[in-house]
Design a protein around this motif. Structure first.
Motif, short mmCIF file in Angstrom:
data_model
loop_
_atom_site.label_atom_id
_atom_site.label_comp_id
_atom_site.label_asym_id
_atom_site.label_seq_id
_atom_site.Cartn_x
_atom_site.Cartn_y
_atom_site.Cartn_z
N ARG A 226 0.83 -1.21 0.00
CA ARG A 226 0.00 0.00 0.00
C ARG A 226 0.87 1.26 0.00
NH1 ARG A 226 -5.22 0.99 2.01
NH2 ARG A 226 -5.24 -1.03 3.09
N GLU A 227 1.88 1.26 0.85
CA GLU A 227 2.76 2.42 0.93
C GLU A 227 3.51 2.64 -0.40
OE1 GLU A 227 1.87 0.85 4.90
OE2 GLU A 227 2.60 -0.06 3.05
N SER A 228 3.96 1.54 -1.00
CA SER A 228 4.65 1.62 -2.29
C SER A 228 3.74 2.18 -3.36
CB SER A 228 5.15 0.23 -2.71
OG SER A 228 6.01 -0.32 -1.74
N ARG B 272 1.16 4.18 -3.06
CA ARG B 272 0.90 5.61 -2.87
C ARG B 272 2.06 6.46 -3.38
NH1 ARG B 272 -1.55 5.30 3.33
NH2 ARG B 272 -3.66 4.61 2.74
#
Length: 464
Positions: free
Chosen positions: A170-172, A174
Motif C-alpha cells: 500500500r505504501e509503495s 501511494r
C-alpha cells in the motif's frame, strides 16, 4: 504427458496470502509508472539512432503489437485472477513445461528490465549532479563495458526501491502514484518547451535505414523494425499489473481497467513526445545520449529546463523499477509456491509482503545493473517479453477452443484476429533483434530446460 500436466488455481491458505490493498487507480498508476519510463526518457535516443526520424513509426508498430497483447492479458488476468502473470496462465492452460519456459523467460524479462531502468536512471542522475557541480567518477558511474568498474548509482537505487517494497504494498503504491504524476508533468513540460522549435527539415531523410531491419556493424539491426524491436521495451509494463491479481481488491474489474487503461494513456503520451523530440532537433545530435530529452533541451538553449527535466527523470524513473521489481518478486513467489524454487522463499511477512523473495530479486538485478551496458540488457529483456506475450495470446486461443463457455469477465474483442496478430507481431520483432540476442535467449532457455529436468520437474507441487 506429465510434461503438459496443468495446474488448478486455488486460493492460498492463511499465512501465505498477499494483502488485497490495490484498487484500479493504483493499478493504472502501476501500469503507467511501468510503461512510461526508460523507453521514452532514454531508449528514444537508441531508437532514433537506428531508425532516424522514422522512430515515430517504430513507436506505432511496437505500440500496436503491445495493444493486441494487452487485450489478451486483460482476458486471462480477469479469468485467472492469481499472481504469476504469463507463467500462471501458461501453467493453467498450456502445461507445465511450457509454463516453465515462460517463467524462465519472465525471470529474464523482469530482472533485465529492472537492470536497464536502473542504468538509465543512473545516466540522468549523473547528468543532473554534474549540472550542480557534483561529478561522479566514471569508474563508479559505468559498468566494465563502458570503461568503468561498477555503476554504483544503479545499484543504490535498486536497494532503495527494494526497501520500499519490503515496507509494504500500500505504501509503495501511494508513492508510485505521486511519482507517476510528476513524470507526466515532466513530459508535458518537455513538449511545451520543445514543440515550438519543431522543424520539418529535421524529419529528412525520414527513413535513412529503410523500413526493414538491415544488419549493420557489430550485428546491430537498423531500420524501422530494428528500432521497433528495441523500442518495444518502451511499451510493455502492463504485464506487471497482471502480477498484482492477488493483491487487487476487485480483480475481475480492476485488472482489465488497469491493463487497457494504462496502455491507451501511454500510447498517446509516447506519440506526442516522440514526434516532438525528432522534430525539434536532428536525431543525429541526440541518438547516442543516455539522457536524450535533457540533451534536446540543452541544444535548444533551454539549460535550466533541461536541468529540471533531468532532475524530475531522476526522481520519477524509479516508478518503473518499483513496478517491475514488484512483478518479478511476485513471479518468483508463485514459482516457489509451485516447488520450482525453495519453499522458504514463499513466506510473507505480517504486513502481507514477500520480504525474502524481494530481497533475493534485488540482489540478483543489482549485480546485472552494476556491470552490464544498457543496450545489451534492454535487447535481451525484450526477447523474454516477446516469449511471454506469445504464450498469453496462445492461452486465449486454446482456452476459447477448450472451454468456450467459461466465465470471462473481460473478453478480448475479435480474439481470433487480435491474438494471432499479437503472436505474429511478436515473432517478427524477435527476428528483428540482434543475432547475439537471439542466440543468448535460446541459450538461456536451453539452460533453463536443463534446470527443469534435473531439478524442478520432480519438485513440482502438481506432481505430488
Amino acid at each position: 504427458m506429465s510434461l503438459l500436466r496443468r495446474k488448478t488455481i486455488v486460493a492460498q491458505p492463511p499465512g501465505q496470502q498477499l494483502a488485497r490493498t490495490l484498487g484500479w487507480p493504483h493499478l493504472v498508476a502501476l501500469g503507467v509508472g511501468a510503461i512510461v519510463g526508460t523507453g521514452i526518457l532514454t531508449l528514444i535516443g537508441v531508437g532514433a539512432d537506428r531508425a532516424g526520424p522514422a522512430v515515430i513509426v517504430s513507436f506505432v508498430v511496437a505500440g500496436a503489437i503491445c495493444a493486441c497483447a494487452a487485450l489478451c492479458y486483460a482476458e486471462m488476468a480477469t479469468m485467472i485472477p492469481a499472481s504469476g502473470s504469463a507463467y500462471t496462465y501458461s501453467y493453467a492452460v498450456l502445461g507445465e513445461v511450457i509454463a516453465w519456459v515462460v517463467g524462465w523467460s519472465l525471470i529474464l524479462e523482469y530482472s533485465l528490465v529492472v537492470s536497464t531502468v536502473a542504468v538509465g536512471w543512473s545516466g540522468y542522475a549523473v547528468g543532473f549532479l554534474k549540472g550542480l557541480g557534483i561529478v561522479v567518477p566514471t569508474a563508479l558511474a559505468n559498468g566494465p563495458g563502458l570503461g568503468g568498474v561498477v555503476n554504483l548509482p544503479a545499484v543504490g537505487i535498486i536497494a532503495v526501491i527494494a526497501g520500499l517494497l519490503m515496507l509494504g504494498t500500500r505504501e509503495s503504491a501511494r508513492i508510485n502514484t505521486a511519482l507517476v504524476v510528476l513524470k507526466i508533468v515532466t513530459l508535458a513540460l518537455f513538449v511545451g518547451v520543445a514543440l515550438p522549435h519543431f522543424d520539418v527539415a529535421n524529419l529528412h531523410p525520414f527513413t535513412p535505414y529503410g523500413y526493414g531491419s538491415p544488419t549493420g556493424e557489430g550485428g546491430v539491426k537498423y531500420g524501422v523494425m530494428g528500432a521497433a524491436a528495441i523500442i518495444f521495451f518502451a511499451f510493455y509494463g502492463f504485464d506487471a499489473i497482471s502480477t498484482a491479481a492477488e493483491e487487487a481488491k476487485n480483480p475481475e474489474r480492476d485488472l482489465a481497467i488497469g491493463i487497457v487503461g494504462s496502455m491507451l494513456a501511454c500510447t498517446a503520451i509516447y506519440m506526442i513526445v516522440a514526434a516532438t523530440a525528432v522534430g525539434a532537433v536532428s536525431y543525429t545530435r541526440f541518438g547516442d545520449s543516455p539522457e536524450p530529452l535533457a540533451l534536446i533541451l540543452r541544444e535548444l538553449n533551454q539549460g535550466r529546463v533541461a536541468t529540471i527535466v533531468a532532475a524530475a527523470a531522476a526522481v520519477a524513473l524509479p516508478t518503473v523499477l518499483l513496478a517491475f521489481l514488484y512483478g518479478q518478486s511476485r513471479i518468483f513467489l508463485v514459482m516457489a509456491r509451485d516447488g520450482f524454487l525453495p519453499a522458504s522463499l514463499a513466506r510473507v511477512s505480517k504486513r502481507g509482503t514477500p520480504v525474502r523473495i524481494t530481497l533475493m530479486t534485488a540482489v540478483f538485478v543489482a549485480i546485472i545493473a552494476g556491470l552490464a551496458p544498457l543496450d545489451v540488457i534492454a535487447s535481451l529483456a525484450n526477447a523474454g517479453t516477446l516469449c511471454a506475450f506469445v504464450a498469453v495470446s496462445a492461452c486465449v486461443l486454446v482456452s476459447r477452443r477448450r472451454d468456450p463457455g467459461a466465465r470471462r469477465p473481460f473478453r478480448t474483442p475479435l480474439a481470433w484476429v487480435v491474438a494471432p496478430l499479437a503472436i505474429a507481431g511478436c515473432l517478427y520483432l524477435f527476428t528483428s533483434l540482434q543475432v547475439v540476442t537471439q542466440v543468448a535467449f535460446v541459450g538461456w532457455n536451453a539452460f533453463g530446460l536443463l534446470v527443469y529436468f534435473l531439478y524442478a520437474r520432480s519438485r513440482a507441487q502438481v506432481a505430488h
